[in-house]
Enzyme design. Structure first.
Site, short mmCIF file in Angstrom:
data_model
loop_
_atom_site.label_atom_id
_atom_site.label_comp_id
_atom_site.label_asym_id
_atom_site.label_seq_id
_atom_site.Cartn_x
_atom_site.Cartn_y
_atom_site.Cartn_z
N TYR A 11 70.25 -25.67 -17.61
CA TYR A 11 70.34 -27.16 -18.32
C TYR A 11 68.81 -27.64 -18.49
CZ TYR A 11 70.09 -32.14 -18.31
OH TYR A 11 69.82 -33.51 -18.66
N PHE A 12 68.46 -27.90 -19.70
CA PHE A 12 66.84 -28.05 -19.91
C PHE A 12 66.98 -29.83 -20.12
CE2 PHE A 12 63.53 -29.26 -23.05
CZ PHE A 12 62.52 -28.78 -22.19
N ALA A 13 66.25 -30.35 -19.14
CA ALA A 13 66.11 -31.87 -18.93
C ALA A 13 64.82 -32.21 -19.32
CB ALA A 13 66.43 -32.49 -17.47
N GLU A 90 75.83 -37.68 -20.04
CA GLU A 90 75.29 -37.70 -21.45
C GLU A 90 75.93 -38.62 -22.56
OE1 GLU A 90 72.13 -37.09 -21.46
OE2 GLU A 90 71.73 -36.30 -19.70
#
Length: 173
Positions: A11-13, A90
């Protein structure tokens, strides 16, 4: 560097989930993997509906396609058991964000990650508390100093009431 075989996903935050303590409120399985750069996107702050009230009392982060730009962030590895809680955080079920697969550059090569992009974007400055969480997360994970300076320069809406930051502070070490 893919963890999908062992029941985990990447997961790219780039917003409030840069901060480990924020992400782990609802996603306890999150583990730091790497920092990374998403090319040809820019960071923006806004709302998914013009007059929506949210828990951050201002605009929240999203990414928008922009050739030549870049967004720095953190790649987390999470248990697939946390996929639903991350989607819920989200607002996928409410239509706030849509999941997106992106290739993120790291010092070990490209990594395919899940990230989120806001639907029906309306520009809106973030609250000081939201900006603080984003900056703390960028600092905590060693994002480039130039990028941190860009984050610190973001104008806020000067909101000064309670926010999710009040829930995060007690768990920060």
């Amino acid at each position: 560097m893919s963890d999908t075989a062992n029941g985990r996903f990447m997961y790219f935050a780039f917003g409030s989930n840069l901060l480990k303590e924020r992400l782990q409120l609802a996603n306890p399985s999150a583990r730091f993997c790497s920092t990374g750069r998403l090319k040809d996107y820019e960071l923006n702050f806004g709302l998914w509906e013009k007059h929506v009230d949210n828990t951050w009392h201002g605009g929240v982060a999203t990414i928008e396609s922009c050739p030549g730009a870049e967004v720095w962030g953190v790649i987390w590895t999470l248990s697939k058991d946390n996929l639903c809680s991350l989607d819920k955080q989200e607002g996928v079920n409410l239509g706030m964000y849509s999941p997106l697969e992106v290739l993120v550059e790291t010092d070990k090569g490209l990594v395919l990650c899940r990230t989120y992009q806001m639907n029906n974007f309306h520009a809106c400055p973030p609250s000081p508390q939201y900006k603080q969480v984003v900056c703390l997360g960028a600092e905590q994970n060693g994002l480039p100093v130039d990028y941190l300076k860009r984050l610190e320069a973001i104008q806020t809406n000067n909101y000064c009431g309670p926010s999710i930051l009040d829930q995060i502070k007690p768990v920060m070490k």
